[in-house]
Design a protein around this motif. Structure first.
Motif, PDB file in Angstrom:
ATOM      1  N   PRO A  45    -110.405 -13.660  86.934  1.00  0.00           N
ATOM      2  CA  PRO A  45    -110.139 -14.986  87.488  1.00  0.00           C
ATOM      3  C   PRO A  45    -109.616 -14.896  88.930  1.00  0.00           C
ATOM      4  N   LEU A  46    -109.845 -15.973  89.653  1.00  0.00           N
ATOM      5  CA  LEU A  46    -109.374 -16.077  91.026  1.00  0.00           C
ATOM      6  C   LEU A  46    -107.861 -16.288  91.014  1.00  0.00           C
ATOM      7  N   ARG A  47    -107.161 -15.517  91.854  1.00  0.00           N
ATOM      8  CA  ARG A  47    -105.707 -15.652  91.988  1.00  0.00           C
ATOM      9  C   ARG A  47    -105.357 -15.694  93.460  1.00  0.00           C
ATOM     10  N   VAL A  48    -104.224 -16.303  93.761  1.00  0.00           N
ATOM     11  CA  VAL A  48    -103.692 -16.290  95.120  1.00  0.00           C
ATOM     12  C   VAL A  48    -102.188 -16.072  95.032  1.00  0.00           C
ATOM     13  N   SER A  49    -101.690 -15.239  95.919  1.00  0.00           N
ATOM     14  CA  SER A  49    -100.248 -15.011  96.012  1.00  0.00           C
ATOM     15  C   SER A  49     -99.723 -15.764  97.217  1.00  0.00           C
ATOM     16  N   LEU A  50     -98.613 -16.485  96.999  1.00  0.00           N
ATOM     17  CA  LEU A  50     -98.052 -17.363  98.027  1.00  0.00           C
ATOM     18  C   LEU A  50     -96.543 -17.214  98.086  1.00  0.00           C
ATOM     19  N   LYS A  51     -96.024 -17.287  99.293  1.00  0.00           N
ATOM     20  CA  LYS A  51     -94.582 -17.258  99.499  1.00  0.00           C
ATOM     21  C   LYS A  51     -93.992 -18.568  98.960  1.00  0.00           C
ATOM     22  N   CYS A  52     -92.758 -18.504  98.456  1.00  0.00           N
ATOM     23  CA  CYS A  52     -92.159 -19.691  97.845  1.00  0.00           C
ATOM     24  C   CYS A  52     -90.638 -19.585  97.909  1.00  0.00           C
ATOM     25  N   GLU A  53     -89.972 -20.721  98.046  1.00  0.00           N
ATOM     26  CA  GLU A  53     -88.513 -20.746  97.955  1.00  0.00           C
ATOM     27  C   GLU A  53     -88.132 -20.225  96.572  1.00  0.00           C
ATOM     28  N   PRO A  54     -87.133 -19.345  96.473  1.00  0.00           N
ATOM     29  CA  PRO A  54     -86.799 -18.716  95.187  1.00  0.00           C
ATOM     30  C   PRO A  54     -86.546 -19.681  94.022  1.00  0.00           C
ATOM     31  N   ASP A  55     -85.788 -20.742  94.231  1.00  0.00           N
ATOM     32  CA  ASP A  55     -85.518 -21.681  93.131  1.00  0.00           C
ATOM     33  C   ASP A  55     -86.781 -22.400  92.684  1.00  0.00           C
ATOM     34  N   LEU A  56     -87.593 -22.809  93.647  1.00  0.00           N
ATOM     35  CA  LEU A  56     -88.857 -23.472  93.321  1.00  0.00           C
ATOM     36  C   LEU A  56     -89.800 -22.493  92.623  1.00  0.00           C
ATOM     37  N   ALA A  57     -89.808 -21.251  93.067  1.00  0.00           N
ATOM     38  CA  ALA A  57     -90.661 -20.238  92.441  1.00  0.00           C
ATOM     39  C   ALA A  57     -90.356 -20.147  90.945  1.00  0.00           C
ATOM     40  N   LEU A  58     -89.088 -20.118  90.607  1.00  0.00           N
ATOM     41  CA  LEU A  58     -88.699 -20.043  89.194  1.00  0.00           C
ATOM     42  C   LEU A  58     -89.114 -21.292  88.425  1.00  0.00           C
ATOM     43  N   ARG A  59     -88.931 -22.468  89.033  1.00  0.00           N
ATOM     44  CA  ARG A  59     -89.324 -23.716  88.355  1.00  0.00           C
ATOM     45  C   ARG A  59     -90.830 -23.758  88.112  1.00  0.00           C
ATOM     46  N   LEU A  60     -91.614 -23.327  89.103  1.00  0.00           N
ATOM     47  CA  LEU A  60     -93.074 -23.326  88.944  1.00  0.00           C
ATOM     48  C   LEU A  60     -93.498 -22.361  87.849  1.00  0.00           C
ATOM     49  N   ARG A  61     -92.865 -21.208  87.789  1.00  0.00           N
ATOM     50  CA  ARG A  61     -93.177 -20.228  86.735  1.00  0.00           C
ATOM     51  C   ARG A  61     -92.834 -20.772  85.355  1.00  0.00           C
ATOM     52  N   ALA A  62     -91.739 -21.528  85.266  1.00  0.00           N
ATOM     53  CA  ALA A  62     -91.323 -22.104  83.979  1.00  0.00           C
ATOM     54  C   ALA A  62     -92.241 -23.249  83.550  1.00  0.00           C
ATOM     55  N   THR A  63     -92.841 -23.932  84.526  1.00  0.00           N
ATOM     56  CA  THR A  63     -93.673 -25.098  84.239  1.00  0.00           C
ATOM     57  C   THR A  63     -95.128 -24.742  83.962  1.00  0.00           C
ATOM     58  N   TYR A  64     -95.657 -23.765  84.692  1.00  0.00           N
ATOM     59  CA  TYR A  64     -97.082 -23.428  84.619  1.00  0.00           C
ATOM     60  C   TYR A  64     -97.261 -21.962  84.221  1.00  0.00           C
ATOM     61  N   PRO A  65     -97.824 -21.697  83.053  1.00  0.00           N
ATOM     62  CA  PRO A  65     -98.073 -20.313  82.651  1.00  0.00           C
ATOM     63  C   PRO A  65     -98.961 -19.545  83.646  1.00  0.00           C
TER      64      PRO A  65
END
Length: 121
Positions: A45-65
């Motif tokens: 599958p296509l993936r992209v790695s992106l820089k993110c604010e640390p707190d937001l990074a954790l929230r996005l990981r918790a929300t979207y598998p």
């Protein structure tokens, strides 16, 4: 989101360039020599790695598998997103812009001005 759409979204940002410092298959999108996105556009599958604010990074990981800690990157500041349609395209576009903004925000003021960048733009 297709590889073509991903590339176009990254290159649409002012001053963005695509480079291949690691190998011919891995696109690294940079602004003023600083990476804001990384993707092997031919991978499935296509993936992209992106820089993110640390707190937001954790929230996005918790929300979207499909959002995980950055693969081979600083896991505090980078997310890898599998573009499997489970993360809305608009959110991915916002994440690309946020990553770009995080990088540009750390550039010298004169460079930010030349890019036409303003905080929160």
């Amino acid at each position: 989101m297709t590889p073509r759409e991903l590339r176009a979204a990254c290159l649409a940002l002012t001053g963005a360039r695509e480079e291949f410092p690691f190998n011919e298959a891995t696109s690294v999108f940079k602004v003023e020599g600083k990476m804001f996105a990384l993707s092997a556009l031919d991978d499935v599958p296509l993936r992209v790695s992106l820089k993110c604010e640390p707190d937001l990074a954790l929230r996005l990981r918790a929300t979207y598998p499909a959002v995980t800690a950055g693969y081979h990157l600083n896991k505090r500041h980078w997310n890898t997103v599998e573009l499997d349609d489970s993360v809305p395209d608009q959110l991915v576009l916002d994440m690309i812009e946020d990553s770009y903004d995080l990088v540009v925000a750390r550039l010298p003021k004169a460079t930010r001005h030349l890019l036409g960048w303003r905080t929160g733009s």
